[in-house]
Design a protein around this motif. Structure first.
Motif, short mmCIF file in Angstrom:
data_model
loop_
_atom_site.label_atom_id
_atom_site.label_comp_id
_atom_site.label_asym_id
_atom_site.label_seq_id
_atom_site.Cartn_x
_atom_site.Cartn_y
_atom_site.Cartn_z
N PRO A 114 0.76 -1.17 0.05
CA PRO A 114 -0.17 0.05 0.01
C PRO A 114 0.95 1.38 0.14
O PRO A 114 2.04 1.33 0.33
N TYR B 138 -3.23 2.55 5.01
CA TYR B 138 -2.53 1.53 4.37
C TYR B 138 -3.51 0.16 3.91
O TYR B 138 -3.53 -0.21 2.87
N PRO B 139 -3.99 -0.24 5.17
CA PRO B 139 -4.85 -1.30 4.97
C PRO B 139 -6.09 -1.10 4.26
O PRO B 139 -6.59 -2.17 3.33
N THR C 296 -4.93 -1.09 0.37
CA THR C 296 -4.80 -2.54 -0.16
C THR C 296 -6.18 -3.04 -0.31
O THR C 296 -6.37 -3.68 -1.45
N THR C 297 -6.94 -2.90 0.63
CA THR C 297 -8.34 -3.53 0.37
C THR C 297 -8.83 -2.78 -0.82
O THR C 297 -9.47 -3.65 -1.98
N HIS D 118 0.23 -7.19 4.66
CA HIS D 118 -0.76 -6.84 5.90
C HIS D 118 -2.02 -7.59 6.01
O HIS D 118 -3.00 -7.13 6.20
N GLY E 10 -5.11 -6.12 4.09
CA GLY E 10 -6.07 -5.16 4.69
C GLY E 10 -7.23 -5.64 5.35
O GLY E 10 -7.19 -6.42 6.17
N TYR E 11 -8.51 -5.15 4.82
CA TYR E 11 -9.67 -5.64 5.14
C TYR E 11 -10.55 -6.66 4.28
O TYR E 11 -11.65 -6.84 4.49
#
Length: 313
Positions: free
Chosen positions: A156, A174-175, A178-179, A203, A206-207
């Motif tokens: 990210p 960042y998460p 990424t998501t 990570h 992310g989510y």
């Protein structure tokens, strides 16, 4: 000494890059650069039972440089990373940086890093100047990576929005980015068109795993030709690293993602040694009594890095 882990999420900090970054936009995430050296990293690896660390340049990468300067800095960073790998091939791997969003320069660098430097894969950021990586202008990049069955480390960067006061981008943005980037690849059918690429999401994605059912069901309700399971298949096609994940994020990963697609990561040194060790201990504790699962997570990355498939230190 027998070491068991392959860390796909470890960052290098070339001294010349860190120095020039100060006059090329700095770190817009608000996080900053820690101290780093190959010697410090090797000590940390030995303490954490890490056989191999696959190095990559973190965000903002080379985005602060413009034109030919960006291409030149990219080459210098990649030469530095590849040299570390060549000097210690049993302990270091390397994911190359690309001078995106300049597609032509990036294609030239892909050829160079694979054919001359023999890197293990490439790093892509979640977006470049607010342009997400599924954008049609990046199609030639994906076509070349597909041709090479490349491993892609998706890291990210700051999303195209202001940093939340008091919360540097790595904390929450960042998460989220990424998501956002990974879901965009799923919605655009990228994972099917470029199925030979092996894409690692930082990570824990992310989510993405946490909200996978929501994403799949709602996306299916808006689609004329794809059902929820089809979207879930694409979500499961990614690889997910464990950097900063356990214990709270691990149940979502294990409930949705095949265990063979979960790979070990630390985020050293941008996550401090103390934080890295805490999350690794959390992972070990979460997998207590599940030795096969922990061994798989620690070693799954060997599948995507052929030179490690026959065993590592």
């Amino acid at each position: 000494m027998s070491r068991t882990r392959i860390d796909v999420h470890t960052h290098l900090i070339p001294p010349f890059w860190a120095e020039e970054l100060k006059t090329h936009g700095g770190d817009p995430s608000g996080w900053g650069s820690p101290e780093w050296s190959p010697e410090q990293l090797l000590r940390f690896m030995d303490e954490e039972d890490i056989a191999v660390s696959v190095l990559s340049l973190t965000a903002p990468g080379v985005e602060g440089w413009k034109g030919d300067d960006r291409t030149e800095m990219t080459r210098r960073v990649n030469d530095y990373g590849a040299n570390l790998m060549a000097q210690n091939p049993k302990r270091f791997g390397y994911f190359a940086t690309l001078p995106l969003p300049d597609t032509d320069a990036a294609l030239s660098e892909i050829t160079r890093v694979y054919d001359e430097l023999h890197v293990d894969g490439v790093t892509l950021h979640s977006n470049y100047d607010g342009i997400y990586i599924s954008d049609p202008r990046f199609e030639p990049i994906w076509e070349e990576l597909e041709r090479r069955s490349a491993t892609v480390f998706l890291h990210p960067t700051r999303p195209p929005m202001p940093v939340l006061p008091g919360a540097p981008s790595p904390l929450a943005d960042y998460p989220a980015d990424t998501t956002r980037s990974a879901l965009d690849l799923v919605l655009k059918g990228h994972r099917k068109r470029f199925a030979s690429t092996k894409v690692i999401l930082s990570h824990g994605g992310g989510y993405l795993a946490f909200a996978a059912t929501r994403f799949a069901e709602l996306s299916a309700s808006l689609s004329k030709d794809r059902d929820a399971e089809d979207f879930m298949t694409d979500i499961r096609s990614f690889y997910y690293d464990t950097a900063l994940v356990a214990p709270s994020g691990l149940p979502s990963l294990l409930s949705v993602i095949p265990s063979e697609h979960i790979v070990f990561g630390t985020d050293y040194p941008y996550a401090s040694e103390k934080v890295c060790k805490t999350f690794t201990a959390n992972l070990d504790k979460s997998a207590a009594g599940k030795a096969d699962l922990l061994q798989a997570i620690n070693r799954n990355a060997a599948v995507m890095i052929p030179r490690f498939s026959s065993g590592v230190a």
